[in-house]
Structure formats: structure tokens, C-alpha cells
Design a protein around this motif. Structure first.
Motif, PDB file in Angstrom:
ATOM      1  N   ILE A  14      -7.125   6.548 -17.557  1.00 13.22           N
ATOM      2  CA  ILE A  14      -5.723   6.145 -17.738  1.00 13.22           C
ATOM      3  C   ILE A  14      -5.377   6.374 -19.207  1.00 13.22           C
ATOM      4  O   ILE A  14      -6.038   5.838 -20.102  1.00 13.22           O
ATOM      5  N   LYS A  15      -4.359   7.192 -19.449  1.00 18.20           N
ATOM      6  CA  LYS A  15      -4.020   7.576 -20.816  1.00 18.20           C
ATOM      7  C   LYS A  15      -2.588   7.145 -21.130  1.00 18.20           C
ATOM      8  O   LYS A  15      -1.655   7.509 -20.414  1.00 18.20           O
ATOM      9  N   GLY A  16      -2.407   6.336 -22.183  1.00 16.93           N
ATOM     10  CA  GLY A  16      -1.065   5.913 -22.537  1.00 16.93           C
ATOM     11  C   GLY A  16      -1.055   4.962 -23.724  1.00 16.93           C
ATOM     12  O   GLY A  16      -2.102   4.665 -24.320  1.00 16.93           O
ATOM     13  N   LYS A  17       0.136   4.460 -24.049  1.00 17.57           N
ATOM     14  CA  LYS A  17       0.313   3.540 -25.174  1.00 17.57           C
ATOM     15  C   LYS A  17       0.252   2.101 -24.688  1.00 17.57           C
ATOM     16  O   LYS A  17       0.582   1.802 -23.537  1.00 17.57           O
ATOM     17  N   VAL A  18      -0.132   1.195 -25.573  1.00 14.13           N
ATOM     18  CA  VAL A  18      -0.093  -0.235 -25.258  1.00 14.13           C
ATOM     19  C   VAL A  18       1.361  -0.636 -24.999  1.00 14.13           C
ATOM     20  O   VAL A  18       2.267  -0.273 -25.745  1.00 14.13           O
ATOM     21  N   GLY A  19       1.575  -1.341 -23.905  1.00 18.58           N
ATOM     22  CA  GLY A  19       2.918  -1.739 -23.510  1.00 18.58           C
ATOM     23  C   GLY A  19       3.591  -0.757 -22.562  1.00 18.58           C
ATOM     24  O   GLY A  19       4.674  -1.040 -22.041  1.00 18.58           O
ATOM     25  N   GLN A  20       2.958   0.383 -22.302  1.00 19.30           N
ATOM     26  CA  GLN A  20       3.563   1.414 -21.468  1.00 19.30           C
ATOM     27  C   GLN A  20       3.188   1.217 -19.993  1.00 19.30           C
ATOM     28  O   GLN A  20       2.059   0.875 -19.655  1.00 19.30           O
ATOM     29  N   SER A  21       4.162   1.420 -19.110  1.00 17.59           N
ATOM     30  CA  SER A  21       3.910   1.471 -17.674  1.00 17.59           C
ATOM     31  C   SER A  21       3.932   2.935 -17.244  1.00 17.59           C
ATOM     32  O   SER A  21       4.795   3.701 -17.682  1.00 17.59           O
ATOM     33  N   LEU A  22       3.018   3.317 -16.409  1.00 17.90           N
ATOM     34  CA  LEU A  22       2.939   4.716 -16.011  1.00 17.90           C
ATOM     35  C   LEU A  22       2.324   4.861 -14.623  1.00 17.90           C
ATOM     36  O   LEU A  22       1.657   3.953 -14.112  1.00 17.90           O
ATOM     37  N   MET A  23       2.570   6.016 -14.012  1.00 16.12           N
ATOM     38  CA  MET A  23       1.995   6.311 -12.710  1.00 16.12           C
ATOM     39  C   MET A  23       0.798   7.233 -12.921  1.00 16.12           C
ATOM     40  O   MET A  23       0.885   8.223 -13.644  1.00 16.12           O
ATOM     41  N   VAL A  24      -0.330   6.911 -12.289  1.00 15.44           N
ATOM     42  CA  VAL A  24      -1.529   7.743 -12.393  1.00 15.44           C
ATOM     43  C   VAL A  24      -1.951   8.171 -10.998  1.00 15.44           C
ATOM     44  O   VAL A  24      -1.763   7.446 -10.015  1.00 15.44           O
ATOM     45  N   SER A  25      -2.513   9.367 -10.918  1.00 16.41           N
ATOM     46  CA  SER A  25      -3.063   9.854  -9.660  1.00 16.41           C
ATOM     47  C   SER A  25      -4.512   9.399  -9.554  1.00 16.41           C
ATOM     48  O   SER A  25      -5.285   9.520 -10.512  1.00 16.41           O
ATOM     49  N   VAL A  26      -4.873   8.868  -8.402  1.00 19.21           N
ATOM     50  CA  VAL A  26      -6.226   8.343  -8.194  1.00 19.21           C
ATOM     51  C   VAL A  26      -6.995   9.350  -7.330  1.00 19.21           C
ATOM     52  O   VAL A  26      -6.691   9.507  -6.148  1.00 19.21           O
ATOM     53  N   PRO A  27      -7.967  10.054  -7.905  1.00 15.16           N
ATOM     54  CA  PRO A  27      -8.656  11.097  -7.134  1.00 15.16           C
ATOM     55  C   PRO A  27      -9.412  10.527  -5.942  1.00 15.16           C
ATOM     56  O   PRO A  27     -10.000   9.434  -6.020  1.00 15.16           O
ATOM     57  N   LEU A  28      -9.398  11.267  -4.848  1.00 15.35           N
ATOM     58  CA  LEU A  28     -10.091  10.824  -3.644  1.00 15.35           C
ATOM     59  C   LEU A  28     -11.596  10.966  -3.812  1.00 15.35           C
ATOM     60  O   LEU A  28     -12.081  11.958  -4.359  1.00 15.35           O
ATOM     61  N   ASN A  56     -23.951   6.852  -6.220  1.00 11.99           N
ATOM     62  CA  ASN A  56     -22.744   7.588  -6.618  1.00 11.99           C
ATOM     63  C   ASN A  56     -21.513   7.175  -5.820  1.00 11.99           C
ATOM     64  O   ASN A  56     -20.502   7.852  -5.844  1.00 11.99           O
ATOM     65  N   ASN A  57     -21.606   6.043  -5.121  1.00 17.67           N
ATOM     66  CA  ASN A  57     -20.412   5.514  -4.444  1.00 17.67           C
ATOM     67  C   ASN A  57     -19.471   4.819  -5.420  1.00 17.67           C
ATOM     68  O   ASN A  57     -18.369   4.423  -5.060  1.00 17.67           O
ATOM     69  N   THR A  58     -19.916   4.641  -6.665  1.00 17.24           N
ATOM     70  CA  THR A  58     -19.099   4.002  -7.696  1.00 17.24           C
ATOM     71  C   THR A  58     -18.998   4.912  -8.907  1.00 17.24           C
ATOM     72  O   THR A  58     -19.979   5.563  -9.296  1.00 17.24           O
ATOM     73  N   ALA A  59     -17.792   4.986  -9.487  1.00 16.13           N
ATOM     74  CA  ALA A  59     -17.555   5.826 -10.669  1.00 16.13           C
ATOM     75  C   ALA A  59     -16.664   5.049 -11.641  1.00 16.13           C
ATOM     76  O   ALA A  59     -15.925   4.138 -11.233  1.00 16.13           O
ATOM     77  N   PRO A  60     -16.707   5.381 -12.942  1.00 12.80           N
ATOM     78  CA  PRO A  60     -15.957   4.592 -13.934  1.00 12.80           C
ATOM     79  C   PRO A  60     -14.470   4.942 -14.007  1.00 12.80           C
ATOM     80  O   PRO A  60     -14.064   6.074 -13.742  1.00 12.80           O
ATOM     81  N   VAL A  61     -13.670   3.951 -14.352  1.00 14.45           N
ATOM     82  CA  VAL A  61     -12.262   4.133 -14.701  1.00 14.45           C
ATOM     83  C   VAL A  61     -12.140   3.781 -16.188  1.00 14.45           C
ATOM     84  O   VAL A  61     -12.468   2.662 -16.583  1.00 14.45           O
ATOM     85  N   LYS A  62     -11.686   4.725 -17.001  1.00 15.72           N
ATOM     86  CA  LYS A  62     -11.639   4.522 -18.445  1.00 15.72           C
ATOM     87  C   LYS A  62     -10.183   4.476 -18.931  1.00 15.72           C
ATOM     88  O   LYS A  62      -9.252   4.807 -18.203  1.00 15.72           O
ATOM     89  N   VAL A  63     -10.018   4.073 -20.179  1.00 14.70           N
ATOM     90  CA  VAL A  63      -8.683   4.021 -20.799  1.00 14.70           C
ATOM     91  C   VAL A  63      -8.725   4.837 -22.096  1.00 14.70           C
ATOM     92  O   VAL A  63      -9.659   4.687 -22.884  1.00 14.70           O
ATOM     93  N   GLU A  64      -7.737   5.683 -22.274  1.00 13.29           N
ATOM     94  CA  GLU A  64      -7.597   6.410 -23.545  1.00 13.29           C
ATOM     95  C   GLU A  64      -6.258   5.990 -24.153  1.00 13.29           C
ATOM     96  O   GLU A  64      -5.190   6.234 -23.587  1.00 13.29           O
ATOM     97  N   TYR A  65      -6.339   5.328 -25.307  1.00 18.38           N
ATOM     98  CA  TYR A  65      -5.135   4.798 -25.950  1.00 18.38           C
ATOM     99  C   TYR A  65      -4.486   5.863 -26.822  1.00 18.38           C
ATOM    100  O   TYR A  65      -5.149   6.548 -27.591  1.00 18.38           O
ATOM    101  N   VAL A  66      -3.163   5.957 -26.692  1.00 19.01           N
ATOM    102  CA  VAL A  66      -2.383   6.898 -27.497  1.00 19.01           C
ATOM    103  C   VAL A  66      -1.617   6.077 -28.537  1.00 19.01           C
ATOM    104  O   VAL A  66      -0.880   5.163 -28.187  1.00 19.01           O
ATOM    105  N   ASP A  67      -1.797   6.419 -29.813  1.00 20.99           N
ATOM    106  CA  ASP A  67      -1.121   5.645 -30.875  1.00 20.99           C
ATOM    107  C   ASP A  67       0.341   6.058 -30.976  1.00 20.99           C
ATOM    108  O   ASP A  67       0.723   7.164 -30.659  1.00 20.99           O
TER     109      ASP A  67
END
Length: 490
Positions: A382-396, A479-490
């Protein structure tokens, strides 16, 4: 760029004893001059066109051959006419198709062939066939005009992508004698290009190419070899007096560049091969290759296919399509030539194509690896700024066996409220169940989407994607579990 003036809106897809082949072919034959299409009915993307224009107009561009010519990229060398007053797809089409393309450059721009006309001498069909229609399907009804035995098709200016058209079709007369029946002469003229002449040999009779069909293979190990031994035959009533080309295209696999009478799209991990064998192919005969063409299943493949076809070498129906054939410069394999030996081609496993049965045959070898029950979650960021709402695609998840899977969001990220009314009804959105996002594929099979809000920054925070599966059939549960990460944009 536009097509010829008369056909610039035209789009048309195609409708659809001699000595035996050597019983054990010891020497392969190099690809035998099959017509190579350059350009297409289908347009490239706008981005590709802009790139092309930038390249061709650049002063530093490579030197181009100057002058203008017209290339006849498709017109049959041999025109087989079904011996029937009512030709059908079962016996082969009785329409004639032509494809023309301009060649050459004027300065740094592609040449335009001016005032192109194509003339046919229809006297070849006297006592043989009745011309059923002229100019069928063309949007400009005056493209082709008949005067007695002469048919003239005025195409106007022929621009970069050329023109494909069907000037006429035939009904073969019931009493037309079977066998060679003369020749059809064709001439292409242009105001600024040399005249091109072409002769098509006419034969009353119907060859019918077939290919042995392969059963799907299961349990293939990832990275293992997958041999394909093509076999083709002629179930028609007339010999094919031409060489034969067998093509193989791999998906989720690569080919080994093994044989010197085969050409490949590249020598390292090719995915397409074209192998040429000398004809003729008499009616009632069939042959298979004396060694297999070897594919290698992809290292992470789940399922894949090998699509294979057989064509008459000089009258390949795929010549009407862009990039359908390998270029003449395509590299040959490095090993001994691929040979042939005779087989019985009368069984039900030898089948023609569903369409254009006289001209080509196709088959598919589908395979599934031994990992098709291994459910694998796919992580995302998930990539975005703090305070931002956004739509993300969740891979199958790969090989998802359950209808739904779950996403636990990283700390500092939450699901956001949104109005679905502005989105297509077939889209799928993840919903909140007990504080966890529950997701499912869309009706179209596409990945679902999720609305989230980045509430605060938590460096190193990670969530998870989790898909469930039955451990009895999916031994690898890690491998039934994979990570969800956050990338903050300043």
C-alpha cells in the motif's frame, strides 16, 4: 496511418502420384520462402505508433532503402477448388484473398504506393467455376469492377499498413474435371512503383490437413521436460504439392532450439518454433516427427499450453495476420535436422481445424504441473501519504481453492468508507468481517479492490494475506500467507 483510400476502414479476417515424403528424413530443409507479412490489419497502439514516428523521422535514424514498391504478402501459389457446386468450410473456402503492403522509404518517411490497381484475368475459370460474387464484404462496393473476363480492383493509395481484401469467390461447376486446371493471372500496378505479377496454379480437388491431437498432461514437474511429437496428415482427396510447416508456440514453458530445419524466435529460451519439411503430401498419408520437439515447463508454472499448427509452406493462412510468422532472419537450431516417418493418420485422433479445414490444422497440448493444488498467497504494498484514502487492488492468491481469502491490514492502516455507486457493478470489493478484510474474485475473475486509509505512520508495520486450503491436497501450507507492506510517500 491510413490504409488504401478505398479500404481505409476495411477490416477483414480470413474465413475461413507424386513422390511420398521420405520415410525417414535424413536431411532437413531450410524454411522455404513462405511469404512474410510486414505490417498488419490490426493497428499498433498509439504509443507504439508515436515511438515509430519518432524513430523514422529522426535524422540519426539508420539508412533506409529509398524508393517505393508494392509487396504481395499473401496470394496463394496453389488455389485448391473443392469439386462441388456448394463449397463449405468442411471442404475449404472458395474465396480468393489478397494482401498488399507498400515497401520502401521516401526520405525518412515510409513510402506510399500511389493509385494501386489489381487486375485479374477471370477467363481461367471458364468451364471450371462460376464467379459467385465480386468484392464481397468490402465497405466500398466499387473497389472491384468486372468488365467481361477482366476484374479490376482500384485500391487507391496504399499506405503503411496495406490492405487485405477478397475480390471474388467461386462455385466450382459439378462437371469440372478433378486435377490441375490451368492458372489465374494477377497484376498489380501503381503510379510510383514497379508492376508486380503473380500466377496462381488452379487445382480442382481438396486436400485436408490434419494434426494428431494430444491429451492434457497432468502432474508435470516445474522445470521438467515436456516432449511433443507432432504428427500430421492429409485426409483429403488431392495431394498437397508443397512443403509443410509445423509451428509450435509455448505458453508457461520454453522450447529447446534443437533442430537445424527449425527456426526459433530466439536461441535462448525460445517460445516459438517453425519447422519445415519437404513435400508433397499425398492424399491418405500421414507422418510424425522422428524425434520430439522439447519444451521445458516454467519454474513457477501452474498450467500451460503448447499450441501447434501445420500449414502449406507457401500458402500459410496466418500470413494475413501481423507478426504471425517468424522473420527470415530468425535463427535456426544448432542440432541435427528433425526428420519424419510414416504413421497411420486415419484415426479420430487426427483432426482438421474447426475452420479452414483444407488450409491448416491446429492442436493444443495443455499441461498442469504437480503444483496446481498448491495455494499461494500473493503479497502487495500500500503506497500513499499519511491521512490519504485510496483504492488498492488486492492480487488473487494462486490456485485459490476457496471462494474467499482474508487480508489483515498493517498497523496504522484501516479500511475506509466509500460510495460504490460510481463503480462498475461487476467489480468486487473487500468487506470487513470481524475487523479483518474478506475478499473474493470478481464475477469476471479479476482481482478485488479495497478502500483503505493510512491513518498514521508505523515504520516496519506489516499485515498479511491469507488463503486457506486443504492440507491433504496442499502439503505446503507455509506459502498460504504473504506480507502486506506500507510505503509512505512524503
Amino acid at each position: 496511418m491510413k490504409e488504401s483510400t478505398a479500404l481505409r476502414k476495411r477490416r477483414h479476417a480470413p474465413r475461413a502420384g507424386a513422390a511420398l515424403l521420405l520415410a525417414a528424413l535424413a536431411v532437413g530443409v531450410a524454411a522455404c520462402g513462405a511469404q512474410q507479412p510486414v505490417g498488419a490489419d490490426e493497428r499498433p497502439s498509439q504509443a507504439a505508433k508515436k515511438t515509430s514516428e519518432r524513430t523514422t523521422s529522426s535524422p540519426a535514424a539508420v539508412k533506409r532503402p529509398q524508393g517505393t514498391s508494392v509487396a504481395l504478402t499473401y496470394a496463394m501459389r496453389t488455389y485448391y477448388l473443392p469439386p462441388s457446386a456448394k463449397p463449405s468450410l468442411e471442404t475449404g473456402p472458395a474465396s480468393f484473398q489478397v494482401r498488399l503492403e507498400p515497401r520502401g522509404w521516401t526520405g525518412t518517411r515510409r513510402s506510399v504506393a500511389k493509385d494501386v490497381k489489381v487486375t485479374f484475368d477471370l477467363s481461367a475459370f471458364k468451364g471450371l467455376a462460376k464467379v459467385r460474387w465480386i468484392n464481397q464484404g468490402n465497405r466500398h462496393p466499387d473497389t472491384c469492377v468486372r468488365a467481361g473476363d477482366q476484374l479490376t480492383c482500384a485500391l487507391g493509395d496504399l499506405e503503411e499498413y496495406g490492405a487485405t481484401f477478397e475480390p471474388f469467390a467461386l462455385d466450382v461447376l459439378p462437371d469440372a474435371p478433378k486435377g490441375p486446371a490451368g492458372a489465374l493471372h494477377m497484376e498489380v500496378t501503381s503510379a510510383n512503383a514497379p508492376t508486380v505479377q503473380h500466377t496462381t496454379r488452379l487445382v480442382v480437388g481438396t486436400p485436408r490437413l490434419t494434426l494428431r491431437q494430444e491429451k492434457e498432461r497432468a502432474g508435470v514437474r516445474q522445470g521438467s521436460e515436456l516432449p511433443l511429437t507432432p504428427a500430421f496428415g492429409n485426409q483429403g482427396d488431392t495431394a498437397i504439392d508443397d512443403d509443410l510447416v509445423v509451428t509450435v508456440e509455448a505458453k508457461a514453458a520454453t522450447l529447446r532450439p534443437q533442430y537445424r530445419n527449425c527456426r526459433y524466435d530466439k536461441l535462448v529460451a525460445p517460445t516459438k518454433a517453425e519447422c519445415t519439411f519437404p513435400g508433397p503430401l499425398p492424399a491418405g498419408t500421414a507422418y510424425e516427427t522422428d524425434k520430439p520437439l522439447t519444451a521445458v515447463a516454467g519454474g513457477d508454472a501452474m498450467q500451460g499450453v503448447l499450441d501447434y499448427h501445420v500449414y502449406r509452406a507457401h500458402d500459410r493462412r496466418d500470413a494475413l495476420y501481423p507478426q504471425a510468422q517468424l522473420p527470415e532472419s530468425a535463427p535456426s537450431g544448432t542440432g541435427a535436422p528433425l526428420g519424419l516417418h510414416p504413421v497411420d493418420g486415419s484415426g479420430d485422433d487426427f483432426a482438421p481445424s474447426a475452420y479452414e479445414k483444407a488450409d491448416a490444422a491446429n492442436g493444443t497440448l495443455a499441461f498442469a504441473t504437480d503444483q496446481t493444488h498448491d495455494v499461494q498467497a500473493v503479497g502487495f504494498t500500500i503506497k500513499g501519504k499519511v491521512g490519504q484514502s485510496l483504492m488498492v487492488s488486492v492480487p488473487l492468491p494462486r490456485n485459490l481453492s476457496e471462494r474467499t481469502f482474508r487480508v489483515t491490514l498493517p498497523e496504522g492502516v484501516s479500511m475506509a468508507e466509500f460510495d460504490r455507486s460510481g463503480y462498475a457493478s461487476e467489480m468486487s470489493f473487500c468487506g470487513s468481517v470481524d475487523g479483518v478484510a474478506e475478499c473474493a474474485p470478481a464475477m469476471t475473475g479479476d482481482a478485488p479492490s479495497m478502500f483503505v486509509r493510512i491513518d498514521k505512520r508505523v515504520d516496519g508495520a506489516q499485515g498479511t494475506v491469507t488463503a486457506t486450503s486443504d492440507p491433504k491436497v496442499d502439503a505446503n501450507q507455509e506459502n498460504n500467507t504473504a506480507p502486506v507492506k506500507v510505503e509512505y510517500v512524503d
